[in-house]
Write an enzyme that holds these catalytic residues in place. Structure first.
Site, short mmCIF file in Angstrom:
data_model
loop_
_atom_site.label_atom_id
_atom_site.label_comp_id
_atom_site.label_asym_id
_atom_site.label_seq_id
_atom_site.Cartn_x
_atom_site.Cartn_y
_atom_site.Cartn_z
N HIS A 127 59.87 27.32 6.39
CA HIS A 127 59.09 28.28 7.19
C HIS A 127 59.68 28.37 8.58
O HIS A 127 60.14 27.37 9.13
CB HIS A 127 57.63 27.83 7.27
CG HIS A 127 56.69 28.93 7.65
ND1 HIS A 127 56.17 29.81 6.72
CD2 HIS A 127 56.18 29.30 8.84
CE1 HIS A 127 55.38 30.68 7.33
NE2 HIS A 127 55.37 30.39 8.63
N ASP A 146 43.50 30.83 7.78
CA ASP A 146 44.70 31.21 8.53
C ASP A 146 44.99 32.69 8.35
O ASP A 146 45.43 33.36 9.30
CB ASP A 146 45.91 30.37 8.09
CG ASP A 146 47.17 30.84 8.82
OD1 ASP A 146 47.16 30.84 10.06
OD2 ASP A 146 48.13 31.26 8.16
N ARG A 149 45.02 36.84 15.81
CA ARG A 149 45.91 36.41 16.90
C ARG A 149 46.95 37.47 17.22
O ARG A 149 47.32 37.69 18.37
CB ARG A 149 46.62 35.10 16.51
CG ARG A 149 45.70 33.88 16.58
CD ARG A 149 46.37 32.68 15.93
NE ARG A 149 47.66 32.39 16.50
CZ ARG A 149 48.70 31.93 15.80
NH1 ARG A 149 48.59 31.70 14.51
NH2 ARG A 149 49.84 31.68 16.40
N SER A 171 48.53 26.96 12.05
CA SER A 171 48.69 28.11 11.16
C SER A 171 49.74 27.80 10.09
O SER A 171 49.50 27.96 8.88
CB SER A 171 49.12 29.32 12.00
OG SER A 171 49.70 30.33 11.21
N LYS A 182 48.74 26.37 5.78
CA LYS A 182 49.08 27.06 4.52
C LYS A 182 50.16 26.32 3.75
O LYS A 182 50.15 26.29 2.53
CB LYS A 182 49.42 28.54 4.73
CG LYS A 182 50.52 28.86 5.68
CD LYS A 182 50.67 30.38 5.80
CE LYS A 182 51.58 30.77 6.94
NZ LYS A 182 50.88 31.08 8.19
N1 URA Z 1 54.29 31.63 11.48
C1 URA Z 1 53.03 31.36 11.06
O1 URA Z 1 52.78 31.23 9.86
N2 URA Z 1 52.07 31.23 11.98
C2 URA Z 1 52.30 31.34 13.29
O2 URA Z 1 51.39 31.20 14.07
C3 URA Z 1 53.61 31.64 13.74
C4 URA Z 1 54.60 31.78 12.80
#
Ligand code: URA
Length: 434
Positions: free
Chosen positions: A82, A161, A168, A183, A187
């Site tokens: 990620h 989230d 956000r 966040s 997940k």
């Molecule tokens: N990626 C995410 O999943 N959440 C964030 O807040 C920023 C980048």
């Protein structure tokens, strides 16, 4: 418990208990707490941060807002990747097929564009027919069969989230270490993985502008992973110019296709290979990182990563031919060139402004309900360090409507700095945490 009291306490810099955070997260997910109150809480958190205890509690409460997948029936060490968000950052679509082609099961739950940054889901959905809304059973079945599946966050996995992310995005509360860390980790920890590779971006196109903040964010996420008994490794990488040349959803898919066919930009190829190597190593396919690097390169070079990506595109309803025939992807109707005002060297490209311009043309959202235009975006013609002449093309804007075109063009024009001397070479991979 009253929401307004919790907002006031957070605004005053007090620490909230896990029960109080649970009340907020569950109340917002169920719809009992309205957007305006949650926005106020997010803004108070943005300014006052969270203690370690709050961050752990908030992440776990978000993770538990939905189902926690178990993938133990699927053999192998499941690894995901990620990014914290960048401009032109399409590495997930390259490193995931490389790692999967090397034998790592990759269950990937991705996000949409956030602020000026693009999102993996929006890029994938630029491929005609591609579906990211699979059921969890379909997700599991595809992971078993192909070793790679991309899905979006559903109402089943970390739904808190999903809702907070969208809020956000439109309330100026993205660039916060605890909000980004919770966040991402909520997940990722809910998707049943064993290990995670993080790409923490730093620079003018990232949410973290300073390396010290990127390091704190990386350490926060590695720490959350450790507490939940998962192996997490973070690379801190440069985002002081867009990655690759393409910014915008379909344009980025084209660059992904070129990169998987060994004709991609050097920076994008290098970072994607390193991320894939880390996935392969954490996935215990090789016993050393150097072997993993070699395997990643082999899987890119022998075409198996590209074949894997096409298989996955077809399995998720997309048209794999669009990866070879770009006229099958959504295409812009207009193009405007941005020219260099003088001769010299490109000394800086303000990636956030390029991302913002692309978003304004329709590649991203400025309200929760906005619909993405997959065709639009920017293609750079130059990168930092290159020599340009007066009047040579710096980049091209691809658009479908003229609504915000002039404003976007001004933003992009101002994003380039041209100087008389060649700037120093910059490192792409700056640090490893974890
Ligand atoms: N990626 C995410 O999943 N959440 C964030 O807040 C920023 C980048």
């Amino acid at each position: 418990m009253r929401t307004v009291d919790l907002i006031l306490r957070k605004r005053g810099g007090e620490e909230l208990s896990v029960e109080e955070l649970q009340f907020l997260v569950n109340g917002y997910t169920s719809g009992d707490i309205p957007d305006y109150q949650m926005s106020a809480f997010l803004m108070a958190t943005y300014f006052n941060g969270m203690t370690d205890r709050e961050l752990s509690g908030f992440t776990e409460v978000m993770m538990q807002s939905g189902e926690i997948l178990t993938l133990s029936d699927i053999p192998g060490v499941k690894v995901d990747k990620h990014s914290t968000g960048g401009v032109g950052d399409k590495t997930s679509l390259i490193c995931a097929p490389i790692a999967a082609a090397a034998g790592v099961p990759v269950p990937m739950i991705s996000g949409r564009g956030l602020g000026h940054t693009g999102g993996t889901l929006d890029k994938l959905e630029a491929i005609p027919g591609f579906r990211t809304d699979l059921t969890l059973d379909q997700f599991r079945a595809q992971l078993k069969e192909l070793g790679l599946c991309f899905i979006g966050q559903s109402d089943e996995i970390a739904p808190a989230d999903k809702r907070l992310y969208a809020l956000r995005d439109v309330t100026g509360t993205v660039e916060s270490i605890p909000l980004i860390a919770s966040s991402i980790m909520s997940k990722k920890m809910a998707e049943g993985i064993d290990a995670l590779v993080l790409d923490v971006k730093v620079g003018n196109g990232a949410f973290m502008k300073k390396q010290v903040d990127a390091r704190r964010l990386a350490q926060a996420m590695v720490g959350i992973g450790r507490r939940l008994d998962k192996k997490v490794q973070a690379l801190i990488t440069d985002m002081n110019q867009p990655l690759g040349y393409a910014i915008g959803n379909a344009l980025e898919v084209m660059e992904v296709s070129q990169t998987l066919q060994k004709a991609g930009p050097a920076d994008l190829t290098r970072l994607s290979l390193e991320l894939a190597a880390r996935m392969i190593f954490l996935g215990k396919i090789t016993s050393t990182l150097d072997e993993a690097r070699k395997l990643a390169e082999d899987r890119l070079m022998d075409g198996s990563a590209y074949a894997k990506f096409k298989q996955v595109v077809a399995a998720q309803g997309g048209n794999p031919q669009a990866l070879d025939r770009f006229e099958l992807l959504p295409n812009a109707t207009g193009m405007r060139e941005i020219l260099s005002p003088r001769a010299g060297f490109v000394s800086a490209i303000m990636a956030e402004d390029i991302g913002r311009a692309s978003q304004m043309m329709g590649a991203g959202r400025s309200r929760k309900e906005d619909v993405i235009d997959p065709a639009v975006g920017v293609i750079l013609e130059v990168k930092i360090g290159e020599k340009v002449e007066a009047g040579s093309v710096l980049c091209r804007l691809y658009y479908t409507g003229e609504e915000n075109l002039d404003e976007s063009a001004d933003l992009v024009e101002d994003a380039f700095r041209i100087s008389g001397t060649r700037p120093d070479e910059r490192e792409l991979i700056l640090e490893v945490v974890g």
